[in-house]
Motif scaffolding. Structure first.
Motif, PDB file in Angstrom:
ATOM      1  N   ASN A 299       0.850  -1.185   0.000  1.00 11.01           N
ATOM      2  CA  ASN A 299       0.000   0.000   0.000  1.00 11.01           C
ATOM      3  C   ASN A 299       0.890   1.241   0.000  1.00 11.01           C
ATOM      4  N   GLU A 300       0.899   1.969  -1.134  1.00 17.11           N
ATOM      5  CA  GLU A 300       1.701   3.183  -1.275  1.00 17.11           C
ATOM      6  C   GLU A 300       3.186   2.931  -0.991  1.00 17.11           C
ATOM      7  N   VAL A 301       3.699   1.874  -1.585  1.00 13.64           N
ATOM      8  CA  VAL A 301       5.107   1.526  -1.412  1.00 13.64           C
ATOM      9  C   VAL A 301       6.007   2.614  -2.003  1.00 13.64           C
ATOM     10  N   GLU A 302       5.500   3.350  -2.980  1.00 17.23           N
ATOM     11  CA  GLU A 302       6.305   4.413  -3.588  1.00 17.23           C
ATOM     12  C   GLU A 302       6.646   5.518  -2.600  1.00 17.23           C
ATOM     13  N   LEU A 303       5.923   5.564  -1.477  1.00 16.09           N
ATOM     14  CA  LEU A 303       6.179   6.583  -0.444  1.00 16.09           C
ATOM     15  C   LEU A 303       7.015   6.057   0.713  1.00 16.09           C
ATOM     16  N   MET A 350      -1.204   2.515  -5.142  1.00 16.42           N
ATOM     17  CA  MET A 350      -0.329   3.680  -5.141  1.00 16.42           C
ATOM     18  C   MET A 350      -1.163   4.955  -5.194  1.00 16.42           C
ATOM     19  N   GLY A 351      -0.510   6.098  -5.042  1.00 20.94           N
ATOM     20  CA  GLY A 351      -1.205   7.378  -4.997  1.00 20.94           C
ATOM     21  C   GLY A 351      -0.699   8.366  -6.020  1.00 20.94           C
ATOM     22  N   GLY A 352      -1.112   9.619  -5.864  1.00 16.86           N
ATOM     23  CA  GLY A 352      -0.800  10.656  -6.832  1.00 16.86           C
ATOM     24  C   GLY A 352       0.671  10.969  -6.969  1.00 16.86           C
ATOM     25  N   PHE A 353       1.497  10.522  -6.017  1.00 18.97           N
ATOM     26  CA  PHE A 353       2.939  10.754  -6.094  1.00 18.97           C
ATOM     27  C   PHE A 353       3.533  10.195  -7.385  1.00 18.97           C
ATOM     28  N   VAL A 354       2.945   9.134  -7.917  1.00 16.27           N
ATOM     29  CA  VAL A 354       3.516   8.477  -9.092  1.00 16.27           C
ATOM     30  C   VAL A 354       3.424   9.354 -10.338  1.00 16.27           C
ATOM     31  N   LEU A 355       2.581  10.383 -10.308  1.00 22.55           N
ATOM     32  CA  LEU A 355       2.442  11.276 -11.456  1.00 22.55           C
ATOM     33  C   LEU A 355       3.619  12.245 -11.573  1.00 22.55           C
ATOM     34  N   GLY A 356       4.588  12.118 -10.707  1.00 26.19           N
ATOM     35  CA  GLY A 356       5.756  12.999 -10.728  1.00 26.19           C
ATOM     36  C   GLY A 356       6.760  12.684 -11.814  1.00 26.19           C
ATOM     37  N   GLY A 357       6.464  11.727 -12.682  1.00 28.25           N
ATOM     38  CA  GLY A 357       7.339  11.391 -13.797  1.00 28.25           C
ATOM     39  C   GLY A 357       6.514  10.962 -14.986  1.00 28.25           C
ATOM     40  N   GLN A 358       7.152  10.730 -16.104  1.00 25.62           N
ATOM     41  CA  GLN A 358       6.463  10.329 -17.334  1.00 25.62           C
ATOM     42  C   GLN A 358       6.870   8.919 -17.756  1.00 25.62           C
ATOM     43  N   PRO A 359       5.932   8.007 -17.897  1.00 22.37           N
ATOM     44  CA  PRO A 359       4.541   8.202 -17.512  1.00 22.37           C
ATOM     45  C   PRO A 359       4.335   8.134 -16.003  1.00 22.37           C
ATOM     46  N   PHE A 360       5.312   7.482 -15.312  1.00 21.42           N
ATOM     47  CA  PHE A 360       5.262   7.433 -13.852  1.00 21.42           C
ATOM     48  C   PHE A 360       6.647   7.779 -13.292  1.00 21.42           C
ATOM     49  N   VAL A 361       6.668   8.172 -12.029  1.00 20.23           N
ATOM     50  CA  VAL A 361       7.919   8.510 -11.373  1.00 20.23           C
ATOM     51  C   VAL A 361       8.887   7.336 -11.489  1.00 20.23           C
ATOM     52  N   GLU A 365      14.676   5.743  -5.563  1.00 20.99           N
ATOM     53  CA  GLU A 365      13.890   5.302  -4.399  1.00 20.99           C
ATOM     54  C   GLU A 365      12.492   4.839  -4.774  1.00 20.99           C
ATOM     55  N   ALA A 366      11.997   5.271  -5.921  1.00 21.53           N
ATOM     56  CA  ALA A 366      10.640   4.917  -6.347  1.00 21.53           C
ATOM     57  C   ALA A 366      10.631   4.703  -7.860  1.00 21.53           C
ATOM     58  N   ARG A 367      11.189   3.593  -8.297  1.00 18.51           N
ATOM     59  CA  ARG A 367      11.281   3.317  -9.726  1.00 18.51           C
ATOM     60  C   ARG A 367       9.986   2.644 -10.189  1.00 18.51           C
ATOM     61  N   VAL A 368       8.925   3.437 -10.142  1.00 16.46           N
ATOM     62  CA  VAL A 368       7.586   2.925 -10.386  1.00 16.46           C
ATOM     63  C   VAL A 368       7.381   2.536 -11.851  1.00 16.46           C
ATOM     64  N   HIS A 369       7.889   3.360 -12.779  1.00 21.04           N
ATOM     65  CA  HIS A 369       7.685   3.060 -14.193  1.00 21.04           C
ATOM     66  C   HIS A 369       8.280   1.700 -14.571  1.00 21.04           C
ATOM     67  N   GLN A 426      -7.800  13.739 -11.792  1.00 19.15           N
ATOM     68  CA  GLN A 426      -6.573  13.018 -11.471  1.00 19.15           C
ATOM     69  C   GLN A 426      -6.650  11.559 -11.909  1.00 19.15           C
ATOM     70  N   LEU A 427      -7.800  10.953 -11.739  1.00 14.32           N
ATOM     71  CA  LEU A 427      -7.958   9.565 -12.174  1.00 14.32           C
ATOM     72  C   LEU A 427      -7.888   9.445 -13.694  1.00 14.32           C
ATOM     73  N   ARG A 428      -8.385  10.449 -14.385  1.00 11.91           N
ATOM     74  CA  ARG A 428      -8.286  10.453 -15.845  1.00 11.91           C
ATOM     75  C   ARG A 428      -6.818  10.516 -16.284  1.00 11.91           C
ATOM     76  N   ALA A 429      -6.038  11.328 -15.582  1.00 11.07           N
ATOM     77  CA  ALA A 429      -4.607  11.417 -15.881  1.00 11.07           C
ATOM     78  C   ALA A 429      -3.915  10.081 -15.613  1.00 11.07           C
ATOM     79  N   LEU A 430      -4.304   9.394 -14.559  1.00 10.36           N
ATOM     80  CA  LEU A 430      -3.713   8.099 -14.235  1.00 10.36           C
ATOM     81  C   LEU A 430      -4.060   7.055 -15.299  1.00 10.36           C
ATOM     82  N   ARG A 431      -5.295   7.079 -15.791  1.00  8.37           N
ATOM     83  CA  ARG A 431      -5.645   6.127 -16.843  1.00  8.37           C
ATOM     84  C   ARG A 431      -4.836   6.379 -18.118  1.00  8.37           C
ATOM     85  N   THR A 432      -4.607   7.630 -18.428  1.00 12.85           N
ATOM     86  CA  THR A 432      -3.794   7.964 -19.602  1.00 12.85           C
ATOM     87  C   THR A 432      -2.384   7.426 -19.446  1.00 12.85           C
ATOM     88  N   ARG A 433      -1.812   7.548 -18.236  1.00 17.90           N
ATOM     89  CA  ARG A 433      -0.455   7.040 -17.987  1.00 17.90           C
ATOM     90  C   ARG A 433      -0.432   5.500 -18.031  1.00 17.90           C
TER      91      ARG A 433
END
Length: 539
Positions: A299-303, A350-361, A365-369, A426-433
């Protein structure tokens, strides 16, 4: 949620309580069933209180001795039973009642408290050889929890027999009403749109202290809850009885035909993580495959790297070291090996923090993409994309212009569920990513947390702390009503959500921080938090 400590990272491995249990956990649910004998000791009688004895070996003298001891014990017990009332005088039965119920212990998650007093009557009847009868009756006031009746016969001579009957009626109203439970309110915020696609997150307070009081219906709405998000299967720091809590939870889930999204933690403590997963597997099997919606690994491991409890090594190992991905794969392999569970949906939250990169952060420390690319390659459509989104904590919102400390514009954007408002945007942006990773515009997408706080959350650190309207009961009610009426749409030409969970059922405390996101105030509350048309709160 960016604001909160990562759920579950403080969990430690539990010490095994039996030799049959795996290290770090209690014995499994089947231990609830008593072992049956194999018949090899058919000639032996066994008492759970005094042990085994061979039938027919007691001598006559032993029988007589035992009889005398029993009579003495009865007399001594009667003295203890009646003594406190005798000492108390004509109306002082309280001490006697205390001695009666002093050894009675209820489960810690189902406390009882006394309410209105009831009458207690004690009568004594004496008959002699002359046929005269005398009766004495005493009534006292008491508040107790059980009913006892004791009759004592005493033979004093051939011509006189006395009979004493003591009856004590002790009535206690349970602190929690019998299940099934739904909170009461004259304020209706329904109807619920797409109730089969909406659920409630179960807070730690309800799970650990009153699991039988999980609400059957949506608070302030005449519609049954169909799904539940469970953050953990158990916490070894809870003082409640795990098996009793699980039993109550199962009864609630099965009787209401609820689907459960199970959560299992990912932290810097591998032993604790593996122990937590053992609990989750055990609970899923106990409740049954038909009631499993999916399993969320982490749960929110990116944080996690932002937490003070996370060391530099842990932060580096989580993504770059492959720890997180390896645990997801391990959990998936375990499910594949469990009969009937191989098709269970997998996800991580995960949460909105992942939007800090393209397409994800995609930081060290947070290699989400990179993580999601590997996840998509391994699981494809079995994977559900899950997000926590809270306009209440959004750091980008600002106060209205001027010196009046108002936030009307922010309020309109935050509590609104129209496509142009904050949450759907914000959810629309997440679906696009998501589509940039998978190439699909229709991947399964879940909103696993959203909610509002009333009173103000102690963890609110944005400029909205200065806006009095932000954390009012009116804002709370409007956001909740908007969620209930929301069609889960994200705007034109964009696939909407497949499921959404509201956080949470009751106010709770997590890592020492008081959270006021609950739709019900506490386990003791019979009413919903929101009451009447003025949106007042039940005390």
């Amino acid at each position: 949620r960016v604001f909160t400590a990562f759920r579950g990272t403080a969990m430690e491995a539990e010490t095994a309580h039996s030799q049959d249990a795996a290290p770090g956990r209690e014995a499994a649910i089947p231990l609830m069933r008593a072992r049956e004998g194999d018949g090899s000791e058919a000639s032996t009688m066994h008492s759970p209180l005094v042990g085994s004895s061979v039938a027919g070996t007691a001598s006559c003298s032993m029988v007589k001795t035992a009889s005398i001891l029993v009579l003495c014990a009865v007399a001594f017990g009667a003295g203890i039973f009646l003594g406190p009332m005798a000492k108390a005088g004509g109306d002082g039965g309280d001490e006697g009642l205390k001695s009666l119920v002093g050894g009675f212990s209820l489960p810690s998650w189902m406390p009882f408290v006394p309410h209105a007093a009831t009458n207690t009557t004690t009568s004594s009847t004496r008959t002699t050889s002359t046929g005269t009868t005398s009766t004495a009756t005493r009534t006292v006031s008491s508040t107790t929890s059980l009913t006892f009746t004791e009759t004592t016969f005493t033979s004093t001579s051939m011509t006189k027999t006395s009979k004493t009957t003591t009856s004590r009626t002790m009535t206690t109203t349970p602190l929690y009403p019998p299940a099934p439970f739904s909170c009461l309110s004259g304020m209706n915020l329904g109807p619920v749109k797409h109730p089969d696609k909406k659920g409630i997150a179960l807070d730690d307070t309800t799970f650990s202290k009153c699991p039988s009081q999980a609400a059957v219906q949506w608070p302030n709405a005449q519609e049954n809850i169909s799904s539940l998000r469970l953050f953990k299967a158990w916490d070894v720091h809870w003082e409640a009885d795990r098996l009793q809590a699980w039993k109550a939870l199962k009864e609630y889930i099965v009787s209401s035909n609820i689907k459960v999204l199970y959560g299992t933690q990912i932290s810097c403590n591998e032993t604790a993580d593996d122990t937590d997963w053992l609990f989750v597997k055990e609970l899923m099997i106990y409740i049954g495959r038909p009631y499993v919606m999916g399993v969320a690994v982490g749960n929110e491991v990116e944080l996690l790297h932002t937490q003070t409890s996370c060391s530099k090594k842990c932060a580096e190992d989580m993504f770059d070291g492959g720890y997180f991905l390896s645990k997801v794969m391990h959990r998936a392999n375990d499910l594949n090996a469990m009969p009937g569970f191989a098709d269970v949906r997998l996800t991580t939250v995960m949460g909105g923090f992942v939007l800090g990169g393209q397409p994800f952060v995609n930081t060290k420390e947070a290699r989400v993409h990179e993580f999601f690319k590997k996840i998509n390659a391994n699981f494809g459509r079995r994977w559900a994309w899950s997000w926590n989104t809270y306009p209440y904590f959004d750091p980008h919102i600002v106060m209205d212009e001027g010196p009046w400390h108002t936030c009307s514009k922010a309020m309109m954007a935050a509590i609104n569920f129209a496509p142009s408002s904050m949450l759907p945007g914000q959810l629309r942006a997440l679906r696009t990513r998501m589509q940039q990773v998978t190439g699909n515009g229709d991947d399964t997408m879940w909103l696993t947390e959203t909610g509002w706080s009333y009173p103000r959350a102690s963890t609110l650190s944005t400029v909205m702390r200065n806006c009095a309207e932000w954390s009012t009961s009116e804002a709370f009610a409007l956001y909740y009503q908007g969620f209930l009426e929301w069609d889960l749409g994200l705007g034109p030409n964009v696939r909407g959500l497949d499921h959404a969970f509201f956080f949470t059922l009751r106010d709770s405390v997590n890592f020492g921080d008081k959270e006021n996101f609950g739709l019900i105030r506490s386990c003791e509350s019979r009413g919903c938090k929101m009451q009447h048309e003025d949106a007042s709160v039940v005390a």
